[in-house]
Design an enzyme around this catalytic site. Sequence first.
Site, PDB file in Angstrom:
ATOM      1  N   GLY A   1      47.289  46.724  38.205  1.00 47.08           N
ATOM      2  CA  GLY A   1      46.327  45.667  37.946  1.00 47.08           C
ATOM      3  C   GLY A   1      46.279  44.559  38.975  1.00 47.08           C
TER       4      GLY A   1
ATOM      5  CG  ASN B   1      35.988  52.914  42.460  1.00 49.45           C
ATOM      6  OD1 ASN B   1      36.932  52.534  41.787  1.00 49.45           O
ATOM      7  ND2 ASN B   1      36.105  53.823  43.416  1.00 49.45           N
TER       8      ASN B   1
ATOM      9  CG  HIS C   1      38.109  54.855  48.002  1.00 44.28           C
ATOM     10  ND1 HIS C   1      38.824  55.708  47.176  1.00 44.28           N
ATOM     11  CD2 HIS C   1      38.278  55.313  49.250  1.00 44.28           C
ATOM     12  CE1 HIS C   1      39.391  56.649  47.910  1.00 44.28           C
ATOM     13  NE2 HIS C   1      39.077  56.433  49.170  1.00 44.28           N
TER      14      HIS C   1
ATOM     15  CG  ASP D   1      35.945  57.829  45.956  1.00 44.46           C
ATOM     16  OD1 ASP D   1      36.936  58.533  46.255  1.00 44.46           O
ATOM     17  OD2 ASP D   1      35.965  56.969  45.058  1.00 44.46           O
TER      18      ASP D   1
ATOM     19  CB  ALA E   1      40.610  45.348  52.567  1.00 47.31           C
ATOM     20  CD  GLU E   2      42.821  48.170  47.437  1.00 54.92           C
ATOM     21  OE1 GLU E   2      42.889  48.114  46.198  1.00 54.92           O
ATOM     22  OE2 GLU E   2      43.552  48.895  48.121  1.00 54.92           O
TER      23      GLU E   2
HETATM   24  C1  GRF Z   1      45.940  51.023  44.491  1.00 53.01           C
HETATM   25  O1  GRF Z   1      46.230  52.214  45.195  1.00 53.01           O
HETATM   26  C2  GRF Z   1      44.692  50.431  45.028  1.00 53.01           C
HETATM   27  O2  GRF Z   1      44.630  50.637  46.434  1.00 53.01           O
HETATM   28  C3  GRF Z   1      43.628  51.215  44.350  1.00 53.01           C
HETATM   29  O3  GRF Z   1      44.149  51.494  43.042  1.00 53.01           O
HETATM   30  C4  GRF Z   1      45.584  51.404  43.078  1.00 53.01           C
HETATM   31  C5  GRF Z   1      46.159  50.436  42.071  1.00 53.01           C
HETATM   32  O4  GRF Z   1      45.466  49.248  42.141  1.00 53.01           O
HETATM   33  N1  GRF Z   1      42.383  50.478  44.286  1.00 53.01           N
HETATM   34  P1  GRF Z   1      45.811  48.073  41.080  1.00 53.01           P
HETATM   35  O5  GRF Z   1      47.034  47.361  41.587  1.00 53.01           O
HETATM   36  O6  GRF Z   1      46.066  48.730  39.733  1.00 53.01           O
HETATM   37  O7  GRF Z   1      44.611  47.199  41.086  1.00 53.01           O
END
Ligand code: GRF
Length: 207
Positions: free
Chosen positions: A12, A108, A110, A151, A180-181
């Site tokens: 999360g 989403n 990725h 994706d 990034a994310e």
């Molecule tokens: C990670 O590998 C992230 O890169 C991908 O999902 C996995 C867990 O993400 N988006 P999170 O910490 O549960 O958000």
Amino acid sequence: MLRVAVLVSGGGTNLQAILDAVADGTIQGAEVVKVISNNTNAYALTRARNAGIPAECVTRKMYPVPEEFDRALLATIQSSSADLVVLAGCLVVMPQLIVDAYPNRIINIHPALIPSFCGQGYYGLKVHEKVLERGVRVTGATVHFVDGGTDTGPILLQKAVEVREGDTPEILQRRVMEEAEWKLLPRAISLIAAGRVQVKDGRAYIR
Ligand code: GRF
């Protein structure tokens, strides 16, 4: 106010980035109204509880019949009256039933630059293992709209991240998350909440 349901499966950290961005005003005009996990042990559920956000689990153990799982997941999303569904580290491939119910309203994150290192079997650490195996110099993350594929939907935002000598999959994953994310997902939600995103003929446009 854009109502956002966040679907999770694991730690999360992307959910946390969204919650922190709402709290500090980086995200305006949106609120997380429900967190839904397909994994009862997901630490993301603890993060939701700590933030006082309703959380529910819909698991294949609860619904062993695939069609029933799909219907239960759809009903749980619908019960939140969400305008936008955000897959944040969610390992469930969205059933067509849900994609059809939320056309261009599911995004989403990725952990790679789509169309590289994505599709069937490319999730979590596996993505970064493949990136290092291939020896690319740049990777990154992508926010895209979810269509019936894996994706494959319209790309909304991307951010490049440098691959460094000595990177392990874990080190690289962390850098892609941090650089990034955790930046892209809040920004995507902000843009959508501000009505600045349009999807037309399979392409996403930011006005
Ligand atoms: C990670 O590998 C992230 O890169 C991908 O999902 C996995 C867990 O993400 N988006 P999170 O910490 O549960 O958000």
